[in-house]
Design a protein around this motif. Structure first.
Motif, PDB file in Angstrom:
ATOM      1  N   LEU A   1      -1.786  -3.386  -9.396  1.00 45.94           N
ATOM      2  CA  LEU A   1      -2.681  -2.297  -9.014  1.00 45.94           C
ATOM      3  C   LEU A   1      -3.928  -2.229  -9.881  1.00 45.94           C
ATOM      4  O   LEU A   1      -4.921  -1.600  -9.485  1.00 45.94           O
ATOM      5  CB  LEU A   1      -1.936  -0.961  -9.051  1.00 45.94           C
ATOM      6  N   LYS A   2      -3.906  -2.870 -11.033  1.00 43.52           N
ATOM      7  CA  LYS A   2      -5.112  -2.891 -11.874  1.00 43.52           C
ATOM      8  C   LYS A   2      -6.253  -3.650 -11.201  1.00 43.52           C
ATOM      9  O   LYS A   2      -7.417  -3.514 -11.592  1.00 43.52           O
ATOM     10  CB  LYS A   2      -4.802  -3.493 -13.245  1.00 43.52           C
ATOM     11  N   PHE A   3      -5.935  -4.467 -10.197  1.00 42.71           N
ATOM     12  CA  PHE A   3      -6.972  -5.205  -9.479  1.00 42.71           C
ATOM     13  C   PHE A   3      -7.556  -4.383  -8.329  1.00 42.71           C
ATOM     14  O   PHE A   3      -8.447  -4.868  -7.623  1.00 42.71           O
ATOM     15  CB  PHE A   3      -6.420  -6.532  -8.958  1.00 42.71           C
ATOM     16  N   GLY A   4      -7.069  -3.175  -8.144  1.00 37.46           N
ATOM     17  CA  GLY A   4      -7.609  -2.301  -7.115  1.00 37.46           C
ATOM     18  C   GLY A   4      -7.147  -2.699  -5.736  1.00 37.46           C
ATOM     19  O   GLY A   4      -6.010  -3.110  -5.533  1.00 37.46           O
ATOM     20  N   GLY A   5      -8.044  -2.572  -4.764  1.00 37.01           N
ATOM     21  CA  GLY A   5      -7.699  -2.893  -3.386  1.00 37.01           C
ATOM     22  C   GLY A   5      -7.082  -1.717  -2.655  1.00 37.01           C
ATOM     23  O   GLY A   5      -7.063  -0.582  -3.140  1.00 37.01           O
TER      24      GLY A   5
END
Length: 342
Positions: free
Chosen positions: A307-311
């Motif tokens: 989730l640190k990569f967003g999206g």
């Protein structure tokens, strides 16, 4: 008049028609391509299998799936339709035709049940349609989790970085600053990847596939890529990624127990995302995050990283079993649960 058909994958014209159908559906993924069938057979995971389609009177494909016949514990034959059904149009008539033919094959092959997971985004009308048929919803995790996060690759690299969580951007830049290098591996590097996988499995308490399975994946999926991250002379992490017309996919990841403070997995992931953009994929899928409502979900340990990569967080249709012999099925489930308990 609809018809069910098993595709002849040795017929180039038929194969091209099928691949064009798969490519034409924006959320399609690696599990629908013929080389996935080749990979499953070559690895020994499936003892047989085929691709099926439902066509209309003009011979246009309306829905399709891959049927893999496998063997589980207690020498029970079961079937798996990976990623479920892919369709441009879905209704009761199509589904009944699929169920009828699946039941016929299950009887011929002595298959106890057929399991399906899905990469079709959750849709209440489709769920309600499926709910009208006898099936078994269960808690067992199948290869494709019900929840994932997906990056929109129409965004520029700068936009992808800006939509990440601040810690995600920071860790990528930290790894770059510390001199982490990313390089492509080959089949000859499978021992290195597997040793990292052993370290990861021991650390995070999960079971691995045999080393030969990962090797077979690299050999049989021409669209798979093995990437490593290293610092000086130390290999720190690796991953197997697949790329199709629409999808870049983080399939397997592993990391060594050294220099974990250098955040190498973040830079490795960023390189895999950039490769997907170079290949003009529409989206990048992290292949599973924890169910937000399940505090004991097995994927909790990796969810924060992904989730640190967003999206966008995406929910797929629920997995289920089509039961072909109800009495034997529940005896089998009881014995399997008993075995797991002991």
């Amino acid at each position: 008049m609809l018809r069910w058909r098993i595709l002849d994958t040795d017929n180039n014209e038929e194969l091209n028609k099928y691949v064009n159908f798969v490519d034409g559906i924006s959320h399609s993924g690696v599990w629908f391509y013929p080389n996935w069938l080749s990979f499953q057979k070559a690895s020994g995971r499936a003892r047989d299998g085929f691709i099926f389609a439902v066509e209309d009177e003009k011979n246009d494909i309306l829905a399709t799936g891959m049927y893999l016949i496998q063997r589980s514990s207690f020498k029970i034959n079961y079937a798996y339709i990976p990623a479920g059904l892919l369709f441009k149009e879905f209704n009761r008539e199509i589904y009944e035709l699929i169920l009828t033919n699946v039941a016929t094959i299950a009887k011929e092959e002595k298959v106890l049940y057929t399991q399906l997971d899905s990469i079709t985004p959750f849709n209440k009308s489709d769920r309600d349609l499926l709910g009208g048929f006898k099936r078994h919803i269960f808690k067992q995790k199948l290869p494709i989790p019900t929840w994932t996060n997906v990056l929109n690759l129409k965004l520029s690299e700068e936009e992808l970085l800006s939509q990440m969580k601040p810690k995600g951007r920071y860790n990528i830049r930290l790894a770059q600053k510390k001199g982490i290098e990313i390089y492509k591996g080959t089949e000859n590097d499978i021992d290195l990847f597997y040793q990292m996988a052993l370290d990861t499995a021991s650390r995070d308490k999960f079971r691995l596939n045999p080393k030969e399975y990962y090797l077979s994946m690299l050999k049989n999926l021409s669209n798979s890529v093995l990437l490593f991250a290293k610092h000086e002379s130390d290999d720190l992490c690796g991953g197997i990624f697949t790329y199709t017309k629409n999808q870049g996919l983080y399939y397997y990841g592993a990391s060594a127990n050294i220099k974990r403070n250098l955040m190498a997995p973040y830079l490795l992931q960023w390189e895999a995302i950039k490769i997907a953009k170079e290949k003009n994929c529409l989206f990048y899928d992290f292949l599973g995050i924890a169910d937000p409502d399940d505090k004991k979900d097995q994927l909790i340990s990796v969810t924060d990283f992904k989730l640190k990569f967003g999206g966008e967080v995406v929910r797929f249709q629920e997995p289920y079993h089509i039961i072909h012999n109800v009495k034997k099925y529940y005896i089998y489930r009881f014995l399997k649960n008993l075995k797991r308990f002991f």
